[in-house]
Motif scaffolding. Sequence first.
Motif, short mmCIF file in Angstrom:
data_model
loop_
_atom_site.label_atom_id
_atom_site.label_comp_id
_atom_site.label_asym_id
_atom_site.label_seq_id
_atom_site.Cartn_x
_atom_site.Cartn_y
_atom_site.Cartn_z
N ALA A 145 109.46 11.39 -7.50
CA ALA A 145 108.42 11.82 -8.43
C ALA A 145 109.01 12.28 -9.76
O ALA A 145 108.31 12.34 -10.77
N LEU A 146 110.27 12.60 -9.77
CA LEU A 146 110.91 13.08 -10.99
C LEU A 146 111.90 12.05 -11.53
O LEU A 146 112.78 12.38 -12.29
N GLY A 147 111.77 10.83 -11.10
CA GLY A 147 112.68 9.80 -11.59
C GLY A 147 113.95 9.70 -10.80
O GLY A 147 114.86 8.98 -11.18
N GLY A 148 114.03 10.42 -9.69
CA GLY A 148 115.24 10.37 -8.89
C GLY A 148 115.22 9.23 -7.89
O GLY A 148 114.27 8.46 -7.84
N ASP A 149 116.25 9.16 -7.11
CA ASP A 149 116.44 8.02 -6.22
C ASP A 149 116.65 8.53 -4.79
O ASP A 149 117.73 9.01 -4.46
N GLY A 183 113.82 21.70 -8.88
CA GLY A 183 113.43 20.33 -9.19
C GLY A 183 114.35 19.63 -10.15
O GLY A 183 113.95 19.17 -11.22
N ILE A 184 115.62 19.54 -9.78
CA ILE A 184 116.57 18.87 -10.68
C ILE A 184 116.27 17.38 -10.77
O ILE A 184 116.59 16.72 -11.74
N GLY A 185 115.63 16.83 -9.78
CA GLY A 185 115.12 15.46 -9.90
C GLY A 185 116.12 14.36 -9.65
O GLY A 185 115.89 13.22 -10.05
N ILE A 186 117.23 14.67 -9.01
CA ILE A 186 118.21 13.60 -8.77
C ILE A 186 117.77 12.74 -7.60
O ILE A 186 118.01 11.53 -7.58
N ASP A 203 114.46 13.17 -6.06
CA ASP A 203 113.02 13.14 -5.87
C ASP A 203 112.42 12.01 -6.71
O ASP A 203 112.49 12.03 -7.93
N LEU A 208 122.98 19.59 -4.48
CA LEU A 208 121.95 18.99 -5.32
C LEU A 208 120.58 19.09 -4.65
O LEU A 208 119.57 19.32 -5.32
N LEU A 216 119.54 7.09 -2.90
CA LEU A 216 120.84 7.65 -3.27
C LEU A 216 121.20 8.79 -2.34
O LEU A 216 122.35 8.94 -1.92
N GLU A 257 117.47 20.80 -6.13
CA GLU A 257 116.26 19.98 -6.17
C GLU A 257 115.06 20.76 -5.64
O GLU A 257 113.99 20.81 -6.23
#
Lengths: 588, 411
Positions: free
Chosen positions: A263-267, A256-259, A261, A248, A270, A252
Amino acid sequence: MIAQTDGANFNVPSGTRIENPQGPSYLTGGGIMSWVFTLDHKRIGVMYLVGVLTAFLLGGVLALLVRTELLTPQVDFFTNFVESTGDEPNIAAAKDAYNVAFTLHGAVMVFLFIIPSIPAAIGNFCLPMMLGAKDVAFPRLNLASFHLWVVGACFFLAALLTTGLDTGWTFYTPYSTTTSGPVIAATLGVFILGFSSIFTGINFVVTVNTMRPKGMTWFRMPLLLWSLYATAIIQVLATPVLAITVLLLTVEKAVGIGIFDPALGGDPVLYQHFFWFYSHPAVYIMILPAMGVISEVIPVYSRKHIFGYRFIAYSSIAIALLGFLVWGHHMFTSGQSNLTTVIFSFLTFSVSIPSAIKVFNWLATLYKGNIHYNAAMTYALAFMFLFTIGGLTGLYLGSLATVIHLHDTYFVVSHFHYVMMGGTLVAFLAALHHWWPKMFGKMYNELWANIAALMVFVGFNVTFFPQFILGTQGMPRRYASYKPEFEGLHQLSTFGSYLLGAGLTLAALVLVHSLFRGRKAPDNPWGAATLEWKCCSPPTHHNFEVNPLMGSPYVYDNFVEDPNGDGYYEVLPDFKREAAPAEQPAQT
Amino acid sequence: MATAEATTHDAHADHGHDHDHPEWLAHHFESPEQQFDAGKLGMWLFLAQEVLFFSGLFVAYTVYRANHPEVFIQAHHFLNPWLGMLNTIVLLASSLAIAWGVRAAQKNQQQTLMWMHIFTLACAGFFMGVKVVEYSYKFDEGLYWAGWDREYGHWNEDLTINADGEAEPKVHLTDSGMHTKLKGVMVWSFIIGGVMYGYGWIRRYSAPVRAWVFIGLGLTVLGMGGGVVVANGVQQIEVDKHAAHAAEGHAGDGHGDHGDETHTPTGAELDAAVPTFQDDMQAGGDHAEHAVADERHPMGEVQTEDVEAAIVPEAEAGAVGVEETLRETVPVSNEGRPANAGNFFSIYFAMTGVHALHILAGVAAISWIVARIARGDFGPERYGPVEYTGLYWHLVDLVWIYLFPLLYLIH
């Protein structure tokens, strides 16, 4: 029973001396391709050994560079490695180079050296023989595992060497997703190395479960096998979580899958949970096989049955299981709820119980033992000393009150070096010296090997003990420069690291020298009772030319020292001798 | 433990003799049973590893859903559960077939064994065909994962605004050139590896065996084509339904039923014929009200705070010209897509993508089994690899059984 006899009044016991017919050694025959595509677990183990030692050399040189930089409070040494801006040395670039160096050191040491060292190199060599099997269950998978290790190492090194990977070995997000370093190549490398580790784990579990010959019951297995079994369980159950995490992270970084990050709503937290859900159990991937090695070495050189066999066996499994429950202690300061931190703190302490069980059982084994100070034994004793310090300082870091002060200081650095290096590396050296005659059929110079061992022990303590003090005084980790008042301790630490480096170099010289000038090793130079010592040194391709007798791996009464100094040989005990002749024609 | 008990293992004694040690039994095993048990345990461990591999994604799903509940509520409108159901049925059928294949091997029914595996391959192809249609519809709709804009800047510009409030294109793929080189290395590795393995494979298997593999892979491709056709048809039905629904106006009673189905976004090819969600929003009036009402239905169950948290900046919402009241309940971004839809589609693409990779690995494994069936490797005495591959395929099926409700049926 046949009593131990000394050389003076030695007379050959009336029992049947068990001889091994010498077949062609596994080391001889075939060209280079026969090694690259071999399915023989012993050759794969030796190839792993060469690989991990190369990685260790690389990581070790980097460690010395890092320590040299810390000789003075200013950033000066690494300015030699970067272009200067005009007349002034480029301090910022030198700091970046320092970041790259310690990242490279940490990542190479963890992923390429410590994790595969004992399970993959020593384990591959010893496990089937100790079990009395001809090979691991899946020889092709075993080979695939080694090839994957090489591919992963290539990815990893390409990434690390071409441009600066400066994330630290943990690849924490969001920094790792925003830095311009080659995170993708490194994480792909980790992903591939993870599969290598998983394949080894699957192979070991299946081998132990299904390939034990008749007579090899669970509780007649040498303790190294128990710890490798527990390690393999962790490898199979924890590594896939790291695999998906770095996959991931790769995606990312790439699209930029955003899991992870923010800035992309990720955590990003996590990521830390995922990472430590693997990497804390990975600490036990590192230390459990080391404990298994110590459990083998101590009884042999104490000439005494291991104390508390079942407790040591069960504690390996307990450590493996508890190891899955403690990852949260890496995130005490990341904003977890208080209840969570208390629970993780409690669980962290609970791991010390099975660890202490092992240490006390080793001590009880030593008690009143007939101790032989061979090099392997010196390393084993050093392990007990260093691992105890490492384990006890872990309690400071597991305690909520003290960890706030000590978090991310040199105390942490010192603690995990005591456990991972003082534990795993020293046990790895013990294993290397213990099984060296079996692997290569040559005896090394015991005196020089012992001197090297003492240098490693002293050098290690001089390097890392001052770092505990530095940590309590507030020296943060991962900095290229520091306040002048820390200079004395840092210098002491650096000089210790030079001594340590010299000791390791000496150990390497002694071992390499033995390959060329060493005396031919007898089948059983140490008088050990585990099965691998019942085949020739070095073993033949099929391990056992004579089907070994399964017995307790820790009963030394049947081993008689050869008066000519040619190791030990086994005689059948009296009560078996009558029954034996019928079984002897089993020789092929 | 205290006494050494001498026990030779007798089975070793007759190792090396031909009887009792068939040619396919590896040298280090004592008996076929041992080899079978070892293989089976190894496969189960591998599957345990797979479960944990996927568990990372499921945990990420849980965390995402907890962090972005409103996005998950909206997002189900953009997935077509009929396509998901179709794939579920296909995978279940293939799982049945492959289990049947194991049974056929045990009973030495070679024809059944072969055709069951080829049927499984065709099902895998069908599954991938449906996935292709689904993915392409998503991309046509602009429904990418969260970070797509960072490279292309198409939408959700606000995500790249830095702490000072300035729009700032983020450095994303690094400029080191390393990645280009890496891609080159990977492509060449695949090519070289493919050639090497292909050569080894041709040497290893005879022409009739290779013919069977080509039949299997050919049917996989055919199945994929079938999947594309059927999935497009299903998608069309949905679109027609939507169009009919839209044409008959916004009759209030219709919405209740419709809520359980979907308000499926349509492909770009349909944009001209059918009003999409985006058009709905921009047109205002009847269409907008209809679409918005359609959207509001599931939103009613959401806490107001959650909904408000999801509201996009006024500037963007204002641009679409929807009434103030609607804007407060329907989070929409400037091009008519739900704000932060990427947060759902990140996890959607991650989970279904990793699953699809497993399908492809399954195709490779089953093709290998087909070759060995054709070579006559398997029978009642020996069907281990058939069973192990079947177990793997069941796992792929099982993961989908979890993905389907979590992604498609979520309300």
